[in-house]
Design an enzyme around this catalytic site. Structure first.
Site, mmCIF file in Angstrom:
data_model
loop_
_atom_site.group_PDB
_atom_site.id
_atom_site.type_symbol
_atom_site.label_atom_id
_atom_site.label_comp_id
_atom_site.label_asym_id
_atom_site.label_seq_id
_atom_site.Cartn_x
_atom_site.Cartn_y
_atom_site.Cartn_z
ATOM 1 N N ASP A 69 -2.594 -10.574 -2.519
ATOM 2 C CA ASP A 69 -3.115 -10.162 -1.214
ATOM 3 C C ASP A 69 -4.627 -9.892 -1.325
ATOM 4 O O ASP A 69 -5.137 -9.621 -2.407
ATOM 5 C CB ASP A 69 -2.378 -8.882 -0.781
ATOM 6 C CG ASP A 69 -2.689 -8.443 0.635
ATOM 7 O OD1 ASP A 69 -1.908 -8.811 1.537
ATOM 8 O OD2 ASP A 69 -3.700 -7.751 0.842
ATOM 9 N N HIS A 85 0.823 -1.220 0.000
ATOM 10 C CA HIS A 85 0.000 0.000 0.000
ATOM 11 C C HIS A 85 0.856 1.270 0.000
ATOM 12 O O HIS A 85 0.304 2.378 -0.053
ATOM 13 C CB HIS A 85 -0.926 0.029 1.223
ATOM 14 C CG HIS A 85 -1.940 -1.072 1.237
ATOM 15 N ND1 HIS A 85 -2.816 -1.297 0.193
ATOM 16 C CD2 HIS A 85 -2.215 -2.036 2.162
ATOM 17 C CE1 HIS A 85 -3.584 -2.341 0.471
ATOM 18 N NE2 HIS A 85 -3.237 -2.806 1.658
ATOM 19 N N HIS A 88 -6.123 -7.358 -0.418
ATOM 20 C CA HIS A 88 -6.358 -5.945 -0.765
ATOM 21 C C HIS A 88 -5.627 -5.574 -2.056
ATOM 22 O O HIS A 88 -4.560 -6.120 -2.353
ATOM 23 C CB HIS A 88 -5.827 -5.038 0.347
ATOM 24 C CG HIS A 88 -6.411 -5.319 1.689
ATOM 25 N ND1 HIS A 88 -5.836 -6.221 2.569
ATOM 26 C CD2 HIS A 88 -7.506 -4.819 2.296
ATOM 27 C CE1 HIS A 88 -6.567 -6.266 3.676
ATOM 28 N NE2 HIS A 88 -7.583 -5.428 3.550
#
Ligand SMILES: [Zn+2]
Length: 345
Positions: free
Chosen positions: A198, A163, A200
């Protein structure tokens, strides 16, 4: 398979983050690494512990290819600067962010913290920078092993990285370990692909390579219309400029199971085939498991075996970089299943 870990990662151990406006215990804790190192042992792989951290000009040079200098400086000094503020909390937690347009980069630490810390899930305290650097060092070592001839390596990295964008932390991530591994591989290979499995969307990784055609980025994840990171990860996001056509997102509905995940992964790998990568980075999240506290999908442990098996079939040397996956009784089993599947692929 050579596996790498740096014990100094444990110095990043934030007690809490903010969830729905409330301080909550952070699931991104050193115990994750304990469970994952046990799983490496169970899977029969060898674990290399890296030597104590020292100044590493090569690491800094590589990080500057994916992050801005002011962001790297910020990460190194923010805790000390934050705590010098009258009445400041122990954990850096900005209360203002430049949503939309910002005219300039602020001088004040509160403004800089809001600029660089995208959300309330990237708490930093006095041990954080050491832990963050140790995590990046681990990714660099695993990618370096592949440059030296290993067919596949695994980096046990925490905090995770996918992220983290060019100058923003978010979602427990500070330095983008996956992008760093790709940067190391690019020193030998002209076309490198990142496959992010993942739970996300890997928004930071996408952002870093958005305008580049030498690193292909792809991600299977929960539809961000309903789930973190909320603002990025739609199928329509394909890159821009030179990078147009070199980013592929395959979002899935909240609660998707292993069958849906493997079908989405097949679609992602079909899109990747056209790129014909020479080397691969796998951003390995284990948080799509049904028991994971982040509760986005319903994969079983056996599904990670199948994902490992499928990814092993992609041609080229590979660096596996640990991303998410939070403490549950299944966390270690999920990594062991992935590694077994990978070996059988
Ligand atoms: Zn995740």
């Amino acid at each position: 398979m050579k596996c790498f870990y740096h014990e100094a990662q444990s110095s990043h151990a934030p007690k809490h983050f903010f969830l729905r406006g409330q301080p909550a215990p952070s699931p991104e804790q050193p115990v994750r690494a304990e469970r994952l190192t046990e799983a490496i042992d169970t899977a029969g792989a060898s674990l290399t512990l890296l030597p104590p951290l020292a100044r590493d000009p090569l690491l800094l040079d590589r990080l500057k290819r994916i992050h801005t200098s002011r962001y790297l400086d910020f990460l190194e000094n923010v805790v000390e600067r934050w705590r010098a503020l009258p009445g400041a909390s122990d954990i850096v937690a900005p209360n203002v962010h430049p949503c939309g347009h910002a005219s300039f980069y602020p001088r004040h630490i509160v403004g800089q913290a809001g600029w660089h810390l995208h959300d309330m899930a990237c708490p930093m305290d006095e041990g954080s920078y050491t832990g963050i650097l140790a995590s990046a060092t681990t990714a660099q070592a695993a990618a370096g092993a592949v440059l030296e001839g290993e067919a596949v390596s695994y980096a046990l990295c925490r905090p995770p990285g996918h992220h983290a964008g060019p100058e923003r932390a978010g979602g427990f991530c500070f330095l983008n370990n996956t992008a760093l591994a790709a940067t190391v591989l690019r020193e030998r290979y002209e076309r490198v692909a990142i496959i992010d499995v993942d739970l996300h969307h890997g928004n930071g990784t996408q952002d870093i390579f958005w305008q580049r055609s030498d690193v292909w980025t792809g991600s299977v994840h929960v539809d961000p219309a309903d789930f973190y990171p909320f603002y990025w990860g739609a199928a329509a996001e394909v890159g821009d400029g030179d990078g147009k056509g070199y980013n592929c997102n395959v979002p899935l509905p909240l609660g998707a199971n292993g069958i849906a995940f493997l079908q989405a992964l097949s679609r992602l790998l079909s899109a990747l085939a056209e790129f014909n990568p020479q080397a691969i980075v796998i951003a390995l999240g284990l948080d799509a498991h049904k028991d994971d506290p982040l509760a986005g999908m319903t994969l079983e442990t056996e599904d990670f075996y199948r994902i490992g098996q499928r990814l092993a079939q992609v041609k080229g040397p590979k660096v596996i970089v640990q991303e998410g996956g939070y403490p549950t009784d299944s966390l270690g089993d999920n990594l062991a299943a992935f590694l077994h599947g990978f070996r059988r692929g």
